[in-house]
Design an enzyme around this catalytic site. Structure first.
Site, PDB file in Angstrom:
ATOM      1  N   TYR A  69      32.066  55.789  29.000  1.00  0.00           N
ATOM      2  CA  TYR A  69      31.442  55.131  30.157  1.00  0.00           C
ATOM      3  C   TYR A  69      29.991  54.755  29.856  1.00  0.00           C
ATOM      4  CZ  TYR A  69      35.435  55.346  33.197  1.00  0.00           C
ATOM      5  OH  TYR A  69      36.681  55.115  33.742  1.00  0.00           O
ATOM      6  N   ARG A  72      30.160  51.527  28.013  1.00  0.00           N
ATOM      7  CA  ARG A  72      30.508  50.413  28.911  1.00  0.00           C
ATOM      8  C   ARG A  72      29.328  50.060  29.819  1.00  0.00           C
ATOM      9  NH1 ARG A  72      35.686  51.797  31.968  1.00  0.00           N
ATOM     10  NH2 ARG A  72      35.270  49.796  32.948  1.00  0.00           N
ATOM     11  N   GLN A 103      37.456  45.490  43.070  1.00  0.00           N
ATOM     12  CA  GLN A 103      37.886  46.681  42.331  1.00  0.00           C
ATOM     13  C   GLN A 103      36.919  46.933  41.175  1.00  0.00           C
ATOM     14  OE1 GLN A 103      42.468  46.492  41.731  1.00  0.00           O
ATOM     15  NE2 GLN A 103      41.838  44.418  42.225  1.00  0.00           N
ATOM     16  N   ASN A 104      35.981  45.989  40.982  1.00  0.00           N
ATOM     17  CA  ASN A 104      35.101  46.087  39.815  1.00  0.00           C
ATOM     18  C   ASN A 104      33.948  47.046  40.076  1.00  0.00           C
ATOM     19  OD1 ASN A 104      36.816  44.183  38.855  1.00  0.00           O
ATOM     20  ND2 ASN A 104      35.418  42.457  39.084  1.00  0.00           N
ATOM     21  N   HIS A 121      36.557  50.896  43.836  1.00  0.00           N
ATOM     22  CA  HIS A 121      36.701  51.825  42.708  1.00  0.00           C
ATOM     23  C   HIS A 121      35.361  52.368  42.227  1.00  0.00           C
ATOM     24  CE1 HIS A 121      40.911  49.953  41.731  1.00  0.00           C
ATOM     25  NE2 HIS A 121      40.932  50.761  42.759  1.00  0.00           N
ATOM     26  N   CYS A 148      25.025  69.003  36.440  1.00  0.00           N
ATOM     27  CA  CYS A 148      24.429  69.026  37.780  1.00  0.00           C
ATOM     28  C   CYS A 148      23.641  70.336  37.904  1.00  0.00           C
ATOM     29  CB  CYS A 148      25.593  69.005  38.779  1.00  0.00           C
ATOM     30  SG  CYS A 148      25.115  69.118  40.491  1.00  0.00           S
ATOM     31  N   ALA A 231      38.774  31.848  37.252  1.00  0.00           N
ATOM     32  CA  ALA A 231      37.963  31.928  38.472  1.00  0.00           C
ATOM     33  C   ALA A 231      36.658  31.154  38.305  1.00  0.00           C
ATOM     34  CB  ALA A 231      37.677  33.395  38.788  1.00  0.00           C
TER      35      ALA A 231
HETATM   36  C1  BJW Z   1      41.446  36.112  35.097  1.00  0.00           C
HETATM   37  C2  BJW Z   1      40.572  35.588  34.182  1.00  0.00           C
HETATM   38  C3  BJW Z   1      39.714  34.618  34.651  1.00  0.00           C
HETATM   39  C4  BJW Z   1      41.706  37.057  33.140  1.00  0.00           C
HETATM   40  N1  BJW Z   1      39.768  34.233  35.919  1.00  0.00           N
HETATM   41  N2  BJW Z   1      41.483  35.720  36.352  1.00  0.00           N
HETATM   42  C5  BJW Z   1      52.056  53.198  44.689  1.00  0.00           C
HETATM   43  C6  BJW Z   1      53.004  52.869  43.759  1.00  0.00           C
HETATM   44  C7  BJW Z   1      52.852  53.239  42.422  1.00  0.00           C
HETATM   45  C8  BJW Z   1      51.733  53.961  41.988  1.00  0.00           C
HETATM   46  C9  BJW Z   1      50.789  54.283  42.928  1.00  0.00           C
HETATM   47  C10 BJW Z   1      50.953  53.912  44.247  1.00  0.00           C
HETATM   48  N3  BJW Z   1      49.863  54.347  44.947  1.00  0.00           N
HETATM   49  C11 BJW Z   1      49.015  54.965  44.086  1.00  0.00           C
HETATM   50  C12 BJW Z   1      49.565  54.954  42.851  1.00  0.00           C
HETATM   51  C13 BJW Z   1      48.935  55.525  41.623  1.00  0.00           C
HETATM   52  C14 BJW Z   1      47.864  54.657  41.028  1.00  0.00           C
HETATM   53  C15 BJW Z   1      48.454  53.309  40.660  1.00  0.00           C
HETATM   54  O1  BJW Z   1      48.321  52.324  41.341  1.00  0.00           O
HETATM   55  N4  BJW Z   1      49.092  53.230  39.506  1.00  0.00           N
HETATM   56  C16 BJW Z   1      49.645  51.941  39.040  1.00  0.00           C
HETATM   57  C17 BJW Z   1      49.103  51.639  37.649  1.00  0.00           C
HETATM   58  C18 BJW Z   1      51.136  52.014  39.114  1.00  0.00           C
HETATM   59  N5  BJW Z   1      46.737  54.500  41.902  1.00  0.00           N
HETATM   60  C19 BJW Z   1      45.801  55.434  42.005  1.00  0.00           C
HETATM   61  O2  BJW Z   1      45.874  56.491  41.399  1.00  0.00           O
HETATM   62  C20 BJW Z   1      44.635  55.168  42.931  1.00  0.00           C
HETATM   63  N6  BJW Z   1      44.441  56.266  43.804  1.00  0.00           N
HETATM   64  C21 BJW Z   1      45.262  56.494  44.832  1.00  0.00           C
HETATM   65  O3  BJW Z   1      46.164  55.740  45.119  1.00  0.00           O
HETATM   66  O4  BJW Z   1      44.986  57.662  45.523  1.00  0.00           O
HETATM   67  C22 BJW Z   1      46.001  58.169  46.395  1.00  0.00           C
HETATM   68  C23 BJW Z   1      47.122  58.716  45.545  1.00  0.00           C
HETATM   69  C24 BJW Z   1      46.834  59.569  44.525  1.00  0.00           C
HETATM   70  C25 BJW Z   1      47.880  60.087  43.727  1.00  0.00           C
HETATM   71  C26 BJW Z   1      49.195  59.698  43.977  1.00  0.00           C
HETATM   72  C27 BJW Z   1      49.466  58.801  45.015  1.00  0.00           C
HETATM   73  C28 BJW Z   1      48.413  58.331  45.823  1.00  0.00           C
HETATM   74  C29 BJW Z   1      43.343  55.053  42.123  1.00  0.00           C
HETATM   75  C30 BJW Z   1      43.332  53.853  41.238  1.00  0.00           C
HETATM   76  C31 BJW Z   1      42.049  53.861  40.397  1.00  0.00           C
HETATM   77  C32 BJW Z   1      42.021  52.730  39.379  1.00  0.00           C
HETATM   78  N7  BJW Z   1      40.915  52.955  38.489  1.00  0.00           N
HETATM   79  C33 BJW Z   1      40.606  51.952  37.470  1.00  0.00           C
HETATM   80  C34 BJW Z   1      39.439  52.461  36.587  1.00  0.00           C
HETATM   81  C35 BJW Z   1      38.113  52.351  37.359  1.00  0.00           C
HETATM   82  C36 BJW Z   1      36.956  52.810  36.534  1.00  0.00           C
HETATM   83  C37 BJW Z   1      36.771  52.029  35.243  1.00  0.00           C
HETATM   84  O5  BJW Z   1      36.452  50.818  35.251  1.00  0.00           O
HETATM   85  O6  BJW Z   1      36.916  52.627  34.193  1.00  0.00           O
HETATM   86  O7  BJW Z   1      40.251  50.718  38.123  1.00  0.00           O
HETATM   87  S1  BJW Z   1      42.007  51.504  36.451  1.00  0.00           S
HETATM   88  C38 BJW Z   1      41.623  49.779  36.380  1.00  0.00           C
HETATM   89  O8  BJW Z   1      42.652  49.024  37.079  1.00  0.00           O
HETATM   90  C39 BJW Z   1      40.326  49.610  37.198  1.00  0.00           C
HETATM   91  C40 BJW Z   1      40.613  48.322  37.920  1.00  0.00           C
HETATM   92  O9  BJW Z   1      39.775  48.198  39.050  1.00  0.00           O
HETATM   93  C41 BJW Z   1      42.070  48.431  38.256  1.00  0.00           C
HETATM   94  C42 BJW Z   1      42.745  47.121  38.556  1.00  0.00           C
HETATM   95  O10 BJW Z   1      42.717  46.287  37.439  1.00  0.00           O
HETATM   96  P1  BJW Z   1      42.500  44.712  37.607  1.00  0.00           P
HETATM   97  O11 BJW Z   1      41.141  44.466  38.155  1.00  0.00           O
HETATM   98  O12 BJW Z   1      43.629  44.131  38.340  1.00  0.00           O
HETATM   99  O13 BJW Z   1      42.455  44.264  36.078  1.00  0.00           O
HETATM  100  P2  BJW Z   1      43.686  43.857  35.123  1.00  0.00           P
HETATM  101  O14 BJW Z   1      43.196  43.914  33.742  1.00  0.00           O
HETATM  102  O15 BJW Z   1      44.906  44.616  35.451  1.00  0.00           O
HETATM  103  O16 BJW Z   1      43.962  42.336  35.521  1.00  0.00           O
HETATM  104  C43 BJW Z   1      43.021  41.327  35.244  1.00  0.00           C
HETATM  105  C44 BJW Z   1      43.603  40.002  35.711  1.00  0.00           C
HETATM  106  O17 BJW Z   1      42.623  39.010  35.529  1.00  0.00           O
HETATM  107  C45 BJW Z   1      44.841  39.560  34.901  1.00  0.00           C
HETATM  108  O18 BJW Z   1      45.882  39.218  35.810  1.00  0.00           O
HETATM  109  C46 BJW Z   1      44.357  38.319  34.150  1.00  0.00           C
HETATM  110  O19 BJW Z   1      45.364  37.329  33.998  1.00  0.00           O
HETATM  111  C47 BJW Z   1      43.261  37.851  35.048  1.00  0.00           C
HETATM  112  N8  BJW Z   1      42.235  37.060  34.398  1.00  0.00           N
HETATM  113  N9  BJW Z   1      40.816  36.196  32.926  1.00  0.00           N
HETATM  114  C48 BJW Z   1      40.691  34.814  36.719  1.00  0.00           C
HETATM  115  N10 BJW Z   1      38.841  34.014  33.782  1.00  0.00           N
END
Ligand code: BJW
Length: 246
Positions: A69, A72, A103-104, A121, A148, A231
């Site tokens: 981190y 980054r 989400q960023n 996030h 801490c 975008a």
């Molecule tokens: C362009 C472009 C250009 C490229 N112009 N576009 C229900 C079902 C299944 C699973 C779950 C569920 N509910 C919860 C879960 C578990 C989990 C989850 O969702 N897992 C899935 C992977 C299946 N979620 C969680 O754990 C969340 N907590 C939660 O739900 O708590 C309650 C709970 C807990 C336990 C069990 C059940 C419930 C927390 C999620 C935290 C995500 N954290 C991260 C890291 C943050 C810190 C860091 O930066 O290090 O967040 S992971 C990462 O993914 C980051 C992002 O914000 C997040 C989303 O990613 P994003 O932004 O969509 O990026 P990409 O890379 O996936 O996509 C980029 C897109 O851009 C692509 O489509 C490209 O094509 C496009 N693109 N160039 C426009 N120029």
């Protein structure tokens, strides 16, 4: 490259009073910040999210996670907002209610001039106690990770897998999705919940839902308008079209 923006979309947006936007890593890609899931360039193609973005990974190897981190954070400090961020900051001024949910963790929306940003996030610039969850701003720079005053390790104030999202931010985002007339989902793969639910909530509540992404996603087949492109190109174009009609 310019993309044809349907007139129907421009008209719906021009008539809207309440607009909600969800952004993901894709909007910052053109600033030089890697996305997570893009096949060759995404962070998760090179790094294991279980080791770097879960509380369990941090417990196993706090030094590794802290240093990842820190690296980054340093690279984000060296980039600039792009025309996509700037267009969203300009759009904010045009609507009675405009909720920008991201989400960023990179602060690029704020740096581009967006005044109200709902961060789902967390933010990589902040550091918190891994036990007490309180934000800590003064800590020794030479420890990895620093501790801490309570003795626990400090960690970045971001949301890892398996952790709850900040309740107030999530409530604001859900309310905006349910109340908006137009919802824009920009640069997100729509794979991570609960953020991925927001455009679906907006659809169920009757909003016009628009996706901006060069690739098709899990959301694409549900939306009214899927604008395929970057975008940084499409958002300024959308803003320009809107200025023409209103
Ligand atoms: C362009 C472009 C250009 C490229 N112009 N576009 C229900 C079902 C299944 C699973 C779950 C569920 N509910 C919860 C879960 C578990 C989990 C989850 O969702 N897992 C899935 C992977 C299946 N979620 C969680 O754990 C969340 N907590 C939660 O739900 O708590 C309650 C709970 C807990 C336990 C069990 C059940 C419930 C927390 C999620 C935290 C995500 N954290 C991260 C890291 C943050 C810190 C860091 O930066 O290090 O967040 S992971 C990462 O993914 C980051 C992002 O914000 C997040 C989303 O990613 P994003 O932004 O969509 O990026 P990409 O890379 O996936 O996509 C980029 C897109 O851009 C692509 O489509 C490209 O094509 C496009 N693109 N160039 C426009 N120029």
């Amino acid at each position: 490259m310019s993309v044809a923006i349907p007139q129907e979309l421009v008209e719906r947006l021009a008539a809207a009073h309440r607009v909600a936007v969800l952004t993901g890593a894709g909007i910052s890609a053109e600033s030089g910040i890697p996305t997570f899931r893009d096949a060759l360039t995404g962070l998760w193609a090179r790094y294991d999210p279980q080791e770097l973005a879960t509380p369990e990974g941090f417990a196993r190897n706090p030094k590794l996670v802290w240093e990842w981190y820190a690296a980054r954070r340093a690279s984000i400090a060296g980039v600039q907002p792009n025309p996509g961020h700037a267009a969203l900051a300009a759009l904010e001024k045009r609507f009675e209610q405009f909720t920008l949910v991201t989400q960023n963790i990179d602060s690029l929306h704020q740096r581009a001039g967006s005044r109200e940003v709902v961060e789902l996030h967390g933010n990589i610039a902040r550091v918190k106690c891994s036990i007490e969850q309180i934000i800590v701003s003064d800590f020794p720079a030479d420890e990895s990770p620093p501790r801490c005053p309570c003795g626990a390790f400090l960690r970045p104030d971001v949301v890892w897998f398996g952790e709850m999202l900040p309740a107030e931010a999530l409530a604001k985002a859900e309310a905006a999705a349910e109340q908006c007339e137009v919802f824009l989902s920009i640069g997100t793969s729509a794979q991570v919940y609960p953020a991925a639910e927001l455009p679906l909530r907006a659809l169920s509540a009757g909003a016009t839902v628009v996706e901006i992404n060069p690739e098709r996603t899990a959301l694409s087949r549900h939306v009214h308008f899927a604008l395929q492109g970057s975008a940084g190109a499409i958002l300024p174009q959308l803003l320009q079209e809107l200025r023409r009609v209103a």
